[in-house]
Scaffold this motif. Sequence first.
Motif, PDB file in Angstrom:
ATOM      1  N   ALA A  23       0.839  -1.192   0.000  1.00  6.55           N
ATOM      2  CA  ALA A  23       0.000   0.000   0.000  1.00  6.55           C
ATOM      3  C   ALA A  23       0.872   1.238   0.000  1.00  6.55           C
ATOM      4  O   ALA A  23       1.879   1.303   0.700  1.00  6.55           O
ATOM      5  N   SER A  24       0.470   2.229  -0.774  1.00  2.50           N
ATOM      6  CA  SER A  24       1.225   3.471  -0.837  1.00  2.50           C
ATOM      7  C   SER A  24       0.261   4.643  -0.934  1.00  2.50           C
ATOM      8  O   SER A  24      -0.889   4.486  -1.338  1.00  2.50           O
ATOM      9  N   GLY A  25       0.738   5.808  -0.543  1.00  5.84           N
ATOM     10  CA  GLY A  25      -0.096   7.008  -0.577  1.00  5.84           C
ATOM     11  C   GLY A  25      -0.082   7.692   0.771  1.00  5.84           C
ATOM     12  O   GLY A  25       0.784   7.452   1.606  1.00  5.84           O
ATOM     13  N   ASN A  26      -1.059   8.545   0.992  1.00  9.98           N
ATOM     14  CA  ASN A  26      -1.142   9.300   2.247  1.00  9.98           C
ATOM     15  C   ASN A  26      -1.812   8.441   3.324  1.00  9.98           C
ATOM     16  O   ASN A  26      -2.988   8.586   3.615  1.00  9.98           O
ATOM     17  N   ILE A  27      -1.021   7.554   3.888  1.00  7.35           N
ATOM     18  CA  ILE A  27      -1.509   6.554   4.836  1.00  7.35           C
ATOM     19  C   ILE A  27      -1.156   6.955   6.259  1.00  7.35           C
ATOM     20  O   ILE A  27      -0.004   7.257   6.550  1.00  7.35           O
ATOM     21  N   LEU A  28      -2.151   6.941   7.122  1.00  8.85           N
ATOM     22  CA  LEU A  28      -1.884   7.150   8.545  1.00  8.85           C
ATOM     23  C   LEU A  28      -1.520   5.816   9.191  1.00  8.85           C
ATOM     24  O   LEU A  28      -0.571   5.734   9.969  1.00  8.85           O
ATOM     25  N   SER A  29      -2.282   4.789   8.889  1.00 12.81           N
ATOM     26  CA  SER A  29      -1.982   3.446   9.381  1.00 12.81           C
ATOM     27  C   SER A  29      -2.778   2.439   8.557  1.00 12.81           C
ATOM     28  O   SER A  29      -3.775   2.779   7.932  1.00 12.81           O
ATOM     29  N   VAL A  30      -2.314   1.196   8.589  1.00  8.79           N
ATOM     30  CA  VAL A  30      -3.011   0.106   7.891  1.00  8.79           C
ATOM     31  C   VAL A  30      -3.511  -0.890   8.914  1.00  8.79           C
ATOM     32  O   VAL A  30      -2.740  -1.343   9.768  1.00  8.79           O
ATOM     33  N   LYS A  31      -4.756  -1.204   8.862  1.00 12.22           N
ATOM     34  CA  LYS A  31      -5.343  -2.165   9.821  1.00 12.22           C
ATOM     35  C   LYS A  31      -5.330  -3.553   9.209  1.00 12.22           C
ATOM     36  O   LYS A  31      -4.285  -4.077   8.873  1.00 12.22           O
ATOM     37  N   ASP A  32      -6.474  -4.179   9.024  1.00  9.99           N
ATOM     38  CA  ASP A  32      -6.509  -5.514   8.452  1.00  9.99           C
ATOM     39  C   ASP A  32      -6.044  -5.492   6.996  1.00  9.99           C
ATOM     40  O   ASP A  32      -6.380  -4.591   6.236  1.00  9.99           O
ATOM     41  N   PRO A  40     -14.330 -17.514 -12.340  1.00  7.97           N
ATOM     42  CA  PRO A  40     -15.531 -17.181 -13.128  1.00  7.97           C
ATOM     43  C   PRO A  40     -16.772 -17.895 -12.593  1.00  7.97           C
ATOM     44  O   PRO A  40     -16.740 -19.087 -12.292  1.00  7.97           O
ATOM     45  N   GLY A  41     -17.847 -17.145 -12.458  1.00  8.41           N
ATOM     46  CA  GLY A  41     -19.107 -17.726 -12.033  1.00  8.41           C
ATOM     47  C   GLY A  41     -19.291 -17.817 -10.529  1.00  8.41           C
ATOM     48  O   GLY A  41     -20.351 -18.261 -10.062  1.00  8.41           O
ATOM     49  N   LYS A  42     -18.271 -17.418  -9.779  1.00  9.03           N
ATOM     50  CA  LYS A  42     -18.375 -17.476  -8.320  1.00  9.03           C
ATOM     51  C   LYS A  42     -18.068 -16.123  -7.703  1.00  9.03           C
ATOM     52  O   LYS A  42     -17.402 -15.284  -8.308  1.00  9.03           O
ATOM     53  N   GLN A  43     -18.534 -15.954  -6.479  1.00 10.79           N
ATOM     54  CA  GLN A  43     -18.264 -14.709  -5.771  1.00 10.79           C
ATOM     55  C   GLN A  43     -16.807 -14.652  -5.336  1.00 10.79           C
ATOM     56  O   GLN A  43     -16.172 -15.684  -5.107  1.00 10.79           O
ATOM     57  N   ARG A  44     -16.320 -13.444  -5.212  1.00 17.26           N
ATOM     58  CA  ARG A  44     -14.976 -13.254  -4.692  1.00 17.26           C
ATOM     59  C   ARG A  44     -14.925 -13.801  -3.257  1.00 17.26           C
ATOM     60  O   ARG A  44     -15.811 -13.521  -2.445  1.00 17.26           O
ATOM     61  N   GLU A  45     -13.890 -14.570  -2.981  1.00 21.78           N
ATOM     62  CA  GLU A  45     -13.792 -15.306  -1.723  1.00 21.78           C
ATOM     63  C   GLU A  45     -12.621 -14.815  -0.875  1.00 21.78           C
ATOM     64  O   GLU A  45     -11.496 -14.692  -1.376  1.00 21.78           O
ATOM     65  N   LEU A  46     -12.878 -14.548   0.385  1.00 26.57           N
ATOM     66  CA  LEU A  46     -11.809 -14.202   1.323  1.00 26.57           C
ATOM     67  C   LEU A  46     -11.050 -15.479   1.676  1.00 26.57           C
ATOM     68  O   LEU A  46     -11.651 -16.444   2.147  1.00 26.57           O
ATOM     69  N   ILE A  47      -9.749 -15.499   1.450  1.00 27.90           N
ATOM     70  CA  ILE A  47      -8.994 -16.708   1.748  1.00 27.90           C
ATOM     71  C   ILE A  47      -8.027 -16.538   2.909  1.00 27.90           C
ATOM     72  O   ILE A  47      -7.694 -17.519   3.577  1.00 27.90           O
ATOM     73  N   ALA A  48      -7.556 -15.346   3.161  1.00 26.86           N
ATOM     74  CA  ALA A  48      -6.616 -15.138   4.263  1.00 26.86           C
ATOM     75  C   ALA A  48      -6.664 -13.683   4.697  1.00 26.86           C
ATOM     76  O   ALA A  48      -6.768 -12.791   3.854  1.00 26.86           O
ATOM     77  N   LEU A  49      -6.582 -13.481   6.007  1.00 28.34           N
ATOM     78  CA  LEU A  49      -6.623 -12.138   6.567  1.00 28.34           C
ATOM     79  C   LEU A  49      -5.632 -12.053   7.704  1.00 28.34           C
ATOM     80  O   LEU A  49      -5.461 -13.014   8.463  1.00 28.34           O
ATOM     81  N   ILE A  50      -4.985 -10.916   7.821  1.00 29.58           N
ATOM     82  CA  ILE A  50      -4.057 -10.692   8.936  1.00 29.58           C
ATOM     83  C   ILE A  50      -4.366  -9.338   9.545  1.00 29.58           C
ATOM     84  O   ILE A  50      -4.489  -8.336   8.831  1.00 29.58           O
ATOM     85  N   SER A  51      -4.506  -9.347  10.855  1.00 28.17           N
ATOM     86  CA  SER A  51      -4.847  -8.111  11.557  1.00 28.17           C
ATOM     87  C   SER A  51      -3.590  -7.275  11.805  1.00 28.17           C
ATOM     88  O   SER A  51      -2.463  -7.720  11.545  1.00 28.17           O
ATOM     89  N   SER A  52      -3.798  -6.081  12.327  1.00 30.03           N
ATOM     90  CA  SER A  52      -2.678  -5.199  12.607  1.00 30.03           C
ATOM     91  C   SER A  52      -1.757  -5.746  13.687  1.00 30.03           C
ATOM     92  O   SER A  52      -0.588  -5.373  13.750  1.00 30.03           O
ATOM     93  N   ASP A  53      -2.283  -6.664  14.513  1.00 29.01           N
ATOM     94  CA  ASP A  53      -1.439  -7.303  15.539  1.00 29.01           C
ATOM     95  C   ASP A  53      -1.049  -8.718  15.121  1.00 29.01           C
ATOM     96  O   ASP A  53      -0.759  -9.567  15.969  1.00 29.01           O
ATOM     97  N   ASN A  54      -1.050  -8.951  13.792  1.00 26.67           N
ATOM     98  CA  ASN A  54      -0.521 -10.187  13.206  1.00 26.67           C
ATOM     99  C   ASN A  54      -1.314 -11.457  13.521  1.00 26.67           C
ATOM    100  O   ASN A  54      -0.752 -12.554  13.496  1.00 26.67           O
ATOM    101  N   GLN A  55      -2.596 -11.316  13.803  1.00 31.05           N
ATOM    102  CA  GLN A  55      -3.448 -12.489  13.953  1.00 31.05           C
ATOM    103  C   GLN A  55      -3.933 -12.884  12.562  1.00 31.05           C
ATOM    104  O   GLN A  55      -4.537 -12.076  11.861  1.00 31.05           O
TER     105      GLN A  55
END
Length: 124
Positions: A23-32, A40-55
């Motif tokens: 990520a780049s630009g005028n960023i104060l902080s990045v959270k999740d 094709p033919g399916k909804q976009r799927e969340l596969i992995a997430l990392i929080s600001s405290d690395n969970q």
Amino acid sequence: VQLQASGGGFVRAGRSLRLSCQASGNILSVKDMAWYREVPGKQRELIALISSDNQATYTDSVKDRFSISRDSPKNSVHLQMNNLKPEDTAKYYCNADVMVMDHAWSRPVNKNYWGRETQVTVSS
């Protein structure tokens, strides 16, 4: 704010790929930060997430094969994909919740951003 993704490609089943997104630009902080994928033919799927405290959390289909990590000082997120399968073939997108300054209201606000797709193709 822009999210720049890289690292997609074409590999044989069982091999590995590493996706990166910064990520780049005028960023104060990045959270999740997260990775999604879409076929094709399916909804976009969340596969992995990392929080600001690395969970980190994963969808069941990639658990034990994929690993998400982040480099907070660089506002970047990575997805190490091991033992790739043909069913992992998809367009992959990074996503981030970013605190930015709302100049109209002179206060920080949280906004969600998407990176451009990066194609991953896994052959059998």
